[in-house]
Design an enzyme around this catalytic site. Structure first.
Site, mmCIF file in Angstrom:
data_model
loop_
_atom_site.group_PDB
_atom_site.id
_atom_site.type_symbol
_atom_site.label_atom_id
_atom_site.label_comp_id
_atom_site.label_asym_id
_atom_site.label_seq_id
_atom_site.Cartn_x
_atom_site.Cartn_y
_atom_site.Cartn_z
ATOM 1 N N ASP A 22 46.675 37.647 61.378
ATOM 2 C CA ASP A 22 46.215 36.287 60.816
ATOM 3 C C ASP A 22 47.056 36.217 59.453
ATOM 4 O O ASP A 22 47.303 37.514 58.811
ATOM 5 C CB ASP A 22 44.798 36.262 60.592
ATOM 6 C CG ASP A 22 44.216 34.958 60.136
ATOM 7 O OD1 ASP A 22 45.166 33.996 60.264
ATOM 8 O OD2 ASP A 22 42.982 34.623 59.999
ATOM 9 N N ASN A 70 43.753 27.744 69.660
ATOM 10 C CA ASN A 70 44.880 27.389 68.960
ATOM 11 C C ASN A 70 45.727 26.071 69.608
ATOM 12 O O ASN A 70 46.504 25.452 68.918
ATOM 13 C CB ASN A 70 46.177 28.398 69.029
ATOM 14 C CG ASN A 70 45.896 29.455 68.248
ATOM 15 O OD1 ASN A 70 46.233 30.522 68.390
ATOM 16 N ND2 ASN A 70 44.794 29.384 67.208
#
Ligand code: FPP
Length: 242
Positions: A22, A70
């Site tokens: 991330d 996503n």
């Protein structure tokens, strides 16, 4: 104290680690660069960490590259990520072959564009005989979806009379997960300071050690991995015992 009694060495006895990579976007923002460049640097970090993990003797590394959530990102970002994935598979497959890395994909990757599915299937086939380290890339992956598919698989076995409901054992579920033939998950790392699992390996993380770092993914290098593994080595793992 050590993760596995008496085990030292670069991986401190860890066989399988997983990473929620991330912070690509924030890395780019801090440098006043487009997000796409953050993802590009993220791929370079992937390439480096896969090499380093192999050198350290890890048996498996699972990387969260694209979650089933996503798809909610802007179209151009999804297309950047898919472009990077195409490039990565094409450019690194020879290195996987040379370094004994076996590629595996977890998640419903068959829903990706047909050309990517073809590249992935080809890379999986080409690296199937490699046995130094398994690189499992999570693509269109969500742990709840993975569990749902596993439960459907077990339910189908019950329906045809192969299995009694009362005889369903944790091993039936574990064996139907995408990670079935990977070693147990020892360590789960998340970069960029977020303290969530974000629907990643929920079943597999039951007894994993968790490691969170503020380092953004593009900056996660060998030294950072060593720090995470050292932390793992200093934990006392009890697996529910005393
Ligand atoms: C998180 O950054 C990153 C991802 C969306 C997944 C990781 C993707 C890569 C490392 C590149 C593609 C990987 C391969 C294997 C080709 P973010 O955009 O969520 O960062 P932010 O939270 O700072 O915005």
């Amino acid at each position: 104290m050590q993760g596995v009694a008496g085990v030292s060495g670069p991986a401190f006895g860890a066989r399988h680690i997983a990473i929620i990579m991330d912070g690509n976007g924030r890395w780019a923002k801090r440098k006043h660069l487009p997000r796409a460049l953050g993802h590009k640097k993220g791929v370079e970090a992937v390439r480096n960490i896969v090499r380093v993990g192999g050198e350290m003797g890890l048996e498996a590394m699972t990387l969260y590259a694209f979650s089933s959530e996503n798809w909610n990102r802007p179209e151009d970002e999804i297309s950047d990520l898919m472009g990077l994935l195409r490039q990565y598979i094409q450019s690194d497959i020879e290195e996987f072959v040379q370094n004994g890395v076996r590629l595996k994909v977890i998640g419903n990757y068959k829903a990706l564009d047909a050309d990517i599915v073809g590249m992935i299937d080809n890379a999986i086939e080409k690296t199937a005989g490699n046995d130094k380290m398994t690189l499992a890339v999570a693509l269109n992956y969500g742990a709840q979806d993975e569990l749902l598919r596993a439960v459907q698989h077990v339910a189908a076995r019950v329906k045809i009379g192969e299995l009694e409901p009362d005889a369903i054992h944790v091993d039936h579920i574990a064996g139907a997960l995408d990670t079935a033939e990977l070693p147990p998950l020892d360590l789960l790392i998340r970069t960029s300071g977020e303290l969530r699992l974000s629907n990643f390996l929920l079943w597999q993380a039951a007894y994993s050690e968790l490691y969170f770092t503020d380092t953004l993914w593009p900056d996660f290098d060998k030294g950072e991995l060593e720090k995470a593994l050292q932390a793992f080595g200093s934990r006392e793992r009890r697996f529910g015992g005393r």
